[in-house]
Design an enzyme around this catalytic site. Structure first.
Site, PDB file in Angstrom:
ATOM      1  N   THR A   1       0.890  -1.103   0.163  1.00  0.00           N
ATOM      2  CA  THR A   1      -0.065  -0.005  -0.042  1.00  0.00           C
ATOM      3  C   THR A   1       0.987   1.054  -0.165  1.00  0.00           C
ATOM      4  OG1 THR A   1      -1.450   1.066   1.370  1.00  0.00           O
ATOM      5  CG2 THR A   1      -0.140  -0.379   2.561  1.00  0.00           C
ATOM      6  N   ASP A   2       0.295   2.251  -0.538  1.00  0.00           N
ATOM      7  CA  ASP A   2       0.991   3.662  -0.494  1.00  0.00           C
ATOM      8  C   ASP A   2       1.147   4.278   1.043  1.00  0.00           C
ATOM      9  OD1 ASP A   2      -1.540   4.333   0.080  1.00  0.00           O
ATOM     10  OD2 ASP A   2      -1.573   6.037  -1.280  1.00  0.00           O
ATOM     11  N   GLU A   3       0.297   3.491   2.004  1.00  0.00           N
ATOM     12  CA  GLU A   3       0.418   4.007   3.276  1.00  0.00           C
ATOM     13  C   GLU A   3       1.841   3.713   3.954  1.00  0.00           C
ATOM     14  OE1 GLU A   3      -3.228   3.491   5.337  1.00  0.00           O
ATOM     15  OE2 GLU A   3      -4.349   3.416   3.594  1.00  0.00           O
TER      16      GLU A   3
ATOM     17  N   TYR B   1      -1.639  -0.596  10.960  1.00  0.00           N
ATOM     18  CA  TYR B   1      -1.935  -1.099   9.885  1.00  0.00           C
ATOM     19  C   TYR B   1      -0.771  -1.052   8.737  1.00  0.00           C
ATOM     20  CZ  TYR B   1      -3.431  -1.478   4.886  1.00  0.00           C
ATOM     21  OH  TYR B   1      -3.455  -1.814   3.466  1.00  0.00           O
TER      22      TYR B   1
ATOM     23  N   LYS C   1       2.108  -3.591   7.455  1.00  0.00           N
ATOM     24  CA  LYS C   1       2.326  -3.757   5.798  1.00  0.00           C
ATOM     25  C   LYS C   1       3.726  -3.475   5.405  1.00  0.00           C
ATOM     26  CE  LYS C   1      -0.188  -4.498   3.226  1.00  0.00           C
ATOM     27  NZ  LYS C   1      -0.706  -6.079   2.435  1.00  0.00           N
TER      28      LYS C   1
HETATM   29  P1  NAD Z   1     -10.081  -6.967   2.154  1.00  0.00           P
HETATM   30  O1  NAD Z   1      -9.966  -6.861   3.832  1.00  0.00           O
HETATM   31  O2  NAD Z   1     -11.119  -6.892   1.558  1.00  0.00           O
HETATM   32  O3  NAD Z   1      -9.840  -8.582   2.249  1.00  0.00           O
HETATM   33  C1  NAD Z   1      -8.566  -9.286   2.802  1.00  0.00           C
HETATM   34  C2  NAD Z   1      -8.749 -10.834   2.428  1.00  0.00           C
HETATM   35  O4  NAD Z   1      -7.829 -11.649   3.095  1.00  0.00           O
HETATM   36  C3  NAD Z   1     -10.198 -11.444   2.878  1.00  0.00           C
HETATM   37  O5  NAD Z   1     -10.746 -12.317   2.089  1.00  0.00           O
HETATM   38  C4  NAD Z   1      -9.760 -12.122   4.238  1.00  0.00           C
HETATM   39  O6  NAD Z   1     -10.627 -13.108   4.374  1.00  0.00           O
HETATM   40  C5  NAD Z   1      -8.251 -12.456   4.090  1.00  0.00           C
HETATM   41  N1  NAD Z   1      -7.628 -12.892   5.038  1.00  0.00           N
HETATM   42  C6  NAD Z   1      -7.355 -11.998   6.089  1.00  0.00           C
HETATM   43  N2  NAD Z   1      -6.449 -12.361   6.909  1.00  0.00           N
HETATM   44  C7  NAD Z   1      -5.945 -14.048   6.454  1.00  0.00           C
HETATM   45  C8  NAD Z   1      -5.023 -14.726   6.798  1.00  0.00           C
HETATM   46  N3  NAD Z   1      -4.465 -14.903   8.003  1.00  0.00           N
HETATM   47  N4  NAD Z   1      -4.973 -15.792   5.879  1.00  0.00           N
HETATM   48  C9  NAD Z   1      -6.011 -16.048   4.636  1.00  0.00           C
HETATM   49  N5  NAD Z   1      -6.562 -15.158   4.144  1.00  0.00           N
HETATM   50  C10 NAD Z   1      -6.546 -14.107   5.091  1.00  0.00           C
HETATM   51  O7  NAD Z   1      -8.891  -6.192   1.910  1.00  0.00           O
HETATM   52  P2  NAD Z   1      -8.576  -5.407   0.493  1.00  0.00           P
HETATM   53  O8  NAD Z   1      -8.919  -4.105   0.337  1.00  0.00           O
HETATM   54  O9  NAD Z   1      -8.991  -6.236  -0.645  1.00  0.00           O
HETATM   55  O10 NAD Z   1      -6.810  -5.451   0.352  1.00  0.00           O
HETATM   56  C11 NAD Z   1      -6.436  -6.608  -0.238  1.00  0.00           C
HETATM   57  C12 NAD Z   1      -4.700  -6.222  -0.200  1.00  0.00           C
HETATM   58  O11 NAD Z   1      -4.524  -5.009  -0.644  1.00  0.00           O
HETATM   59  C13 NAD Z   1      -4.191  -6.218   1.142  1.00  0.00           C
HETATM   60  O12 NAD Z   1      -3.065  -6.548   1.450  1.00  0.00           O
HETATM   61  C14 NAD Z   1      -4.094  -4.584   1.586  1.00  0.00           C
HETATM   62  O13 NAD Z   1      -3.252  -4.089   2.308  1.00  0.00           O
HETATM   63  C15 NAD Z   1      -3.641  -4.050   0.071  1.00  0.00           C
HETATM   64  N6  NAD Z   1      -4.273  -2.729  -0.354  1.00  0.00           N
HETATM   65  C16 NAD Z   1      -5.483  -2.312  -0.212  1.00  0.00           C
HETATM   66  C17 NAD Z   1      -6.049  -1.145  -0.550  1.00  0.00           C
HETATM   67  C18 NAD Z   1      -7.380  -0.472  -0.448  1.00  0.00           C
HETATM   68  O14 NAD Z   1      -7.686   0.471  -0.572  1.00  0.00           O
HETATM   69  N7  NAD Z   1      -8.289  -1.492  -0.099  1.00  0.00           N
HETATM   70  C19 NAD Z   1      -5.109  -0.148  -1.037  1.00  0.00           C
HETATM   71  C20 NAD Z   1      -3.838  -0.829  -1.355  1.00  0.00           C
HETATM   72  C21 NAD Z   1      -3.389  -1.760  -0.842  1.00  0.00           C
HETATM   73  P1  TYD Z   2     -10.226   4.581   4.506  1.00  0.00           P
HETATM   74  O1  TYD Z   2     -11.206   4.191   3.593  1.00  0.00           O
HETATM   75  O2  TYD Z   2     -10.494   3.807   5.985  1.00  0.00           O
HETATM   76  O3  TYD Z   2      -9.009   4.282   3.994  1.00  0.00           O
HETATM   77  P2  TYD Z   2      -7.416   4.821   4.622  1.00  0.00           P
HETATM   78  O4  TYD Z   2      -7.596   5.223   6.070  1.00  0.00           O
HETATM   79  O5  TYD Z   2      -6.661   3.499   4.476  1.00  0.00           O
HETATM   80  O6  TYD Z   2      -7.022   5.768   3.838  1.00  0.00           O
HETATM   81  O7  TYD Z   2     -10.384   6.004   4.881  1.00  0.00           O
HETATM   82  C1  TYD Z   2     -10.120   6.965   3.797  1.00  0.00           C
HETATM   83  C2  TYD Z   2     -10.227   8.584   4.375  1.00  0.00           C
HETATM   84  O8  TYD Z   2     -11.457   8.899   4.768  1.00  0.00           O
HETATM   85  C3  TYD Z   2      -9.275   8.669   5.659  1.00  0.00           C
HETATM   86  O9  TYD Z   2      -8.683   9.940   5.597  1.00  0.00           O
HETATM   87  C4  TYD Z   2     -10.322   8.519   6.617  1.00  0.00           C
HETATM   88  C5  TYD Z   2     -11.386   9.025   6.331  1.00  0.00           C
HETATM   89  N1  TYD Z   2     -12.663   8.471   6.852  1.00  0.00           N
HETATM   90  C6  TYD Z   2     -13.809   9.209   7.349  1.00  0.00           C
HETATM   91  O10 TYD Z   2     -13.534  10.397   7.442  1.00  0.00           O
HETATM   92  N2  TYD Z   2     -14.649   8.703   7.968  1.00  0.00           N
HETATM   93  C7  TYD Z   2     -14.893   7.459   8.157  1.00  0.00           C
HETATM   94  O11 TYD Z   2     -15.997   6.864   8.701  1.00  0.00           O
HETATM   95  C8  TYD Z   2     -13.982   6.455   7.499  1.00  0.00           C
HETATM   96  C9  TYD Z   2     -14.078   4.998   7.548  1.00  0.00           C
HETATM   97  C10 TYD Z   2     -12.751   7.063   6.775  1.00  0.00           C
END
Ligand code: NAD
Ligand code: TYD
Length: 339
Positions: free
Chosen positions: A122-124, A146, A150
């Site tokens: 992630t970019d985080e 988090y 990561k």
């Molecule tokens: P999500 O929470 O929707 O899905 C996570 C999945 O991993 C679920 O299906 C869960 O059951 C599975 N999982 C969790 N723990 C596990 C374990 N111990 N063993 C096997 N499976 C397990 O997450 P997402 O939003 O789809 O993100 C997927 C990946 O992308 C993550 O690694 C996250 O850090 C990364 N990512 C997410 C975002 C975003 O904005 N959502 C952005 C950048 C990177």
């Molecule tokens: P989020 O979708 O949780 O992603 P991340 O924290 O990983 O960037 O949140 C996106 C942005 O929105 C973040 O600045 C936090 C804000 N946010 C709110 O203001 N209210 C909310 O209820 C949530 C879930 C997020």
């Protein structure tokens, strides 16, 4: 090729499985623990697909991982605890999955001699970025449990490349949105609460900046890195859509025809990163293209949630969701009473 997709039942993972099965002849094995975020409904259309199979299991369990990796050419690891607010409430699961789980996968991958190991990050991991966009060689300065977990996973991936020569790849995606996103993240929580005319919780002043990436573009970026990326390298995958939270929330309310008076400014998230910004030129140079119209994809996402109410209502009615909502925001009545 035979692809092991860990965490393939979650939001981005399930979109990636769909992306891959629709475009290639690859065999896809999903390994997923089905935590609160994992949902087999996301993959229902593939249940009887001849090139798809599902294994229930934890990436931190060496035996299950070794067996799932048997015969795999490549591994893509999406499995993670992925929500910042949950990491603030309780970091423990983030360490066991995002750090220790990554280590178990890497160990199995080097023994199985896979030809590609892609860690979805992630970019985080760059920490709070205001101003100049981070390139891949910037220091990692994570600030939430988090993002720190990561970054820990990423460091292990780099170590396995340097020490054991494992052909690793890392992608650092920005804030992703689209169909099948669990309604705890900003965009789906805003859409679904707004549909029900409930208060929309905006942390602090709502001026925090995120770079919004459509999930299909995130999947195409991961796919390109998997097939053409240079082992040992990391690649930023940014949406190119920097928006302040409040502006984005207002846009969604407008699209749904809901009043902006639904917006409720609630106490800020502890350690809230004010901004993220990444430079994606390395991936663009590899030939990556992304959807040019943010309006088109945000509208499509709003439409998907409007058309798929049973999917998100089942989640929002679950005990896990209700407990989380209460722990993070307090009870609904007090949120509404603040207005
Ligand atoms: P999500 O929470 O929707 O899905 C996570 C999945 O991993 C679920 O299906 C869960 O059951 C599975 N999982 C969790 N723990 C596990 C374990 N111990 N063993 C096997 N499976 C397990 O997450 P997402 O939003 O789809 O993100 C997927 C990946 O992308 C993550 O690694 C996250 O850090 C990364 N990512 C997410 C975002 C975003 O904005 N959502 C952005 C950048 C990177
Ligand atoms: P989020 O979708 O949780 O992603 P991340 O924290 O990983 O960037 O949140 C996106 C942005 O929105 C973040 O600045 C936090 C804000 N946010 C709110 O203001 N209210 C909310 O209820 C949530 C879930 C997020």
């Amino acid at each position: 090729m035979r692809l092991l997709v860990c965490g393939g039942a979650g939001f981005i993972g399930s979109n990636f499985v769909r992306y891959t099965l629709e475009r290639y002849d690859d065999e896809v094995v999903v390994l997923d623990k089905l935590t609160y975020a994992g949902n087999l409904e996301n993959l229902r259309e593939f249940e009887s697909h001849p090139r798809y199979s599902f294994r229930l299991g934890d990436i931190a369990d060496p035996e299950i991982v070794a067996s799932a990796m048997d015969g795999a050419d490549a591994v893509v690891n999406f499995a993670a605890e992925s929500h910042v607010d949950r990491s603030i409430l309780d970091p423990s699961g983030f360490i066991t999955t995002d750090v220790f789980g990554a280590y178990i996968l890497l160990e199995a991958a080097r023994r199985a001699k896979v030809t590609r190991f892609l860690q979805v990050s992630t970019d985080e991991v760059y920490g709070e970025v205001i101003g100049e966009a981070s390139r891949e060689d910037a220091l990692l300065r994570p600030r939430s449990p988090y993002s720190a977990s990561k970054a820990g996973g990423e460091h292990l991936v780099q170590a396995y490349h340097a020490t054991y020569g494992l052909p690793t790849l890392i992608t650092r995606g920005s804030n992703t949105f689209g169909p099948y996103q669990y309604p705890e993240k900003l965009i789906p929580i805003v859409i679904t609460e707004a549909i029900d005319r409930r208060p929309i919780p905006v942390y602090g002043d709502g001026q925090q900046i995120r770079d919004w990436l459509f999930v299909e573009d995130h999947c195409s970026g991961i796919d390109l890195v998997l097939r053409q990326g240079l082992p040992g390298e990391a690649y930023n995958v940014g949406g190119g859509n920097l928006r302040a939270n409040l502006e984005l929330v207002e846009r969604i309310l407008d699209l749904l025809g809901r009043s902006r008076t639904l917006i409720e400014h609630v106490p800020d998230r502890p350690g809230h990163d004010r901004g993220y910004s990444i430079d994606s030129s390395k991936l663009l140079a590899l030939g990556w293209t992304r959807e040019p119209s943010f309006d088109a994809v945000i509208e499509a996402t709003v439409r998907w949630y409007a058309d798929n109410e049973p999917w998100w209502r089942r989640i929002k009615n679950s005990d896990d969701y209700q407990t989380y909502f209460q722990s993070n925001y307090g009870d609904r009545e007090s949120l509404a009473a603040r207005r």
